[in-house]
Write a protein that holds these residues in place. Structure first.
Motif, PDB file in Angstrom:
ATOM      1  N   GLU A 208      44.046  40.972  35.939  1.00  0.00           N
ATOM      2  CA  GLU A 208      43.326  41.808  37.003  1.00  0.00           C
ATOM      3  C   GLU A 208      42.349  42.725  36.348  1.00  0.00           C
ATOM      4  O   GLU A 208      41.040  42.799  36.775  1.00  0.00           O
ATOM      5  CB  GLU A 208      44.440  42.581  37.709  1.00  0.00           C
ATOM      6  N   THR A 209      42.805  43.191  35.230  1.00  0.00           N
ATOM      7  CA  THR A 209      42.121  43.888  34.359  1.00  0.00           C
ATOM      8  C   THR A 209      40.790  43.300  33.604  1.00  0.00           C
ATOM      9  O   THR A 209      39.543  43.679  33.736  1.00  0.00           O
ATOM     10  CB  THR A 209      42.733  44.618  33.047  1.00  0.00           C
ATOM     11  N   ALA A 210      41.018  42.033  33.201  1.00  0.00           N
ATOM     12  CA  ALA A 210      39.992  41.191  32.655  1.00  0.00           C
ATOM     13  C   ALA A 210      38.852  40.992  33.728  1.00  0.00           C
ATOM     14  O   ALA A 210      37.743  40.861  33.511  1.00  0.00           O
ATOM     15  CB  ALA A 210      40.516  39.888  32.023  1.00  0.00           C
ATOM     16  N   ASN A 211      39.359  40.790  35.073  1.00  0.00           N
ATOM     17  CA  ASN A 211      38.552  40.411  35.851  1.00  0.00           C
ATOM     18  C   ASN A 211      37.522  41.751  36.211  1.00  0.00           C
ATOM     19  O   ASN A 211      36.441  41.907  36.831  1.00  0.00           O
ATOM     20  CB  ASN A 211      39.119  39.919  37.466  1.00  0.00           C
ATOM     21  N   ARG A 212      38.557  42.799  36.217  1.00  0.00           N
ATOM     22  CA  ARG A 212      37.445  44.013  36.610  1.00  0.00           C
ATOM     23  C   ARG A 212      36.564  44.598  35.706  1.00  0.00           C
ATOM     24  O   ARG A 212      35.489  45.122  35.901  1.00  0.00           O
ATOM     25  CB  ARG A 212      38.682  45.399  36.890  1.00  0.00           C
TER      26      ARG A 212
END
Length: 432
Positions: free
Chosen positions: A344-348
């Motif tokens: 999720e963080t990598a996508n954000r």
């Protein structure tokens, strides 16, 4: 004109066809000859017990449950229900999974609503005996026939039916939650705590974060009121009946904070989520902790540390990623939820976590065969984030593969599909 067969006419026909006398049949069945004779020949005939019916069935070589449909009339001999025969019969029907007979008996019983309390007692006996699923038809009978809509008995029946339901179909679980919720405050306190805990979990699995936040607040507030009242009674040296819920009181209190914090995090309120995290990070102040309570406090401390890493990552602190990976290695039970956070963080923030995905890919794939709904939820969320990750990294074929795996799982598990994923992937497909 043909006569409708009765249980006695069927038995008599079998005896004649096989050449049995009362004497010879009593020897192979184990039923006293005189007793057997009075069952068939007395006027009125002596009622047949379910045990005797089973002995006759075995002696004649028929499968268990033979003539049970006709035995129902034996339970209502002369038109009146006889509980001493009905209860053993219902218990045997439970053992043999004869739901058809159970429903017919309950339907006839509830022609007299005074039997509702008796049916409830049998449901409770089954539930406490570990037959939770088997108790459901009896609780449902109470739900349908209880005339006092604000009775505790009705509320408990709603709760036990909800509690007994398996979590494999989350849409069905949601239906039961919505039916049960209006009754939750009618439950005794020890049931209320576990009920709200389970309601919160259902909404968590369905990613309904407003509801998770709402019932998380309700859970922690109820737990604190109970805790405060207990401490007041203890200080005044009044006789205190301590709460006997499924978990220690500190668990419900901490879980309320955990639920609210998680919901706020998922909705993007990171600062507020961190404030709620502080509510369960250190619960050692809680009085009356036993070994179970101490274990719960330790577990919440661990969850707080894990979720603190999560919140840091979600505001872009990429530099803590190595420390978080080390934490996950030390606490492998947190890996599945941790990988969702990392993706999720990598996508954000658009950073590369290919090496982490490769390292744990086989481990995360095994979750799809898990029987644990929580682990399945993490796998579901992982596939959701992974599909987005591949598309954002320009890997359309891998993204499509993960997208269809995600949809397949959604259909198989009958889970809700977050529309945002479908919108994102459709946008990428169109642009590609």
């Amino acid at each position: 004109m043909e006569h409708t067969p009765t249980i006695r006419s069927k038995i008599e026909t079998e005896l004649k066809q096989r050449g049995y006398s009362f004497s010879s049949f009593s020897k192979i069945s184990g039923i006293n000859r005189g007793t057997f004779s009075t069952m068939l020949n007395s006027n009125p005939p002596k009622p047949i017990s379910v045990r005797q019916m089973d002995l006759i069935t075995k002696a004649l070589g028929y499968p268990e449950g033979w003539l049970y449909e006709l035995y129902i009339d034996e339970c209502f001999y002369e038109g009146k229900g006889h509980w001493k025969r009905i209860k053993p019969f219902l218990l045997r029907c439970v053992e043999l999974e004869r739901k058809d007979c159970i429903q017919k008996v309950l339907s006839r019983l509830t022609e007299d609503l005074s039997y509702v309390s008796t049916i409830f007692e049998l449901a409770e006996e089954l539930f406490k005996g570990g037959k939770e699923k088997e108790s459901v038809p009896f609780y449902e009978c109470v739900i349908e026939n209880e005339k006092y809509r604000h009775s505790e008995r009705l509320a408990i029946s709603q709760y036990k039916r909800f509690k007994a339901f398996t979590m494999s179909d989350l849409e069905k679980s949601l239906e039961l939650v919505l039916e049960f919720i209006p009754y939750r405050n009618l439950l005794p306190e020890h049931y209320q705590l576990e009920a709200i805990h389970k309601i919160t979990n259902i909404y968590f699995y369905l990613h309904k974060w407003d509801e998770v936040e709402k019932y998380g607040h309700e859970l922690k507030e109820l737990a604190y009121v109970i805790y405060t009242n207990q401490q007041i009674r203890k200080e005044k040296r009044r006789a205190t009946t301590w709460l006997h819920a499924e978990r220690h009181l500190v668990f419900y209190y901490g879980y309320g904070f955990l639920s609210v914090s998680t919901a706020l995090q998922k909705k993007g309120y990171i600062k507020e989520a961190r404030a709620e995290l502080e509510g369960y990070a250190d619960l050692s102040w809680f009085k009356g902790l036993d070994s179970e309570g101490e274990a719960d406090v330790k577990q919440f401390r661990l969850w707080a540390k894990a979720n603190s890493y999560t919140l840091d990552l979600l505001i872009g602190k990429k530099d803590i990623l190595p420390a978080y990976i080390t934490f996950l290695e030390d606490h492998p039970e947190e890996i599945s939820s941790g990988l969702v956070t990392i993706l999720e963080t990598a996508n954000r923030y658009d950073f590369d976590v290919d090496s982490i995905i490769d390292k744990y890919s086989e481990q995360i794939k095994r979750l799809q065969d898990s029987k644990d709904v929580k682990q399945l939820t993490y796998y579901y969320s992982y596939m959701y984030q992974l599909a987005i990750y591949h598309y954002k990294r320009g890997r359309a074929l891998e993204g499509q593969k993960d997208f269809f795996n995600f949809l397949s799982l959604s259909k198989k598990r009958n889970w809700f599909k977050p529309p945002i994923l479908i919108d994102i992937l459709q946008d990428h497909m169109q642009s590609d």
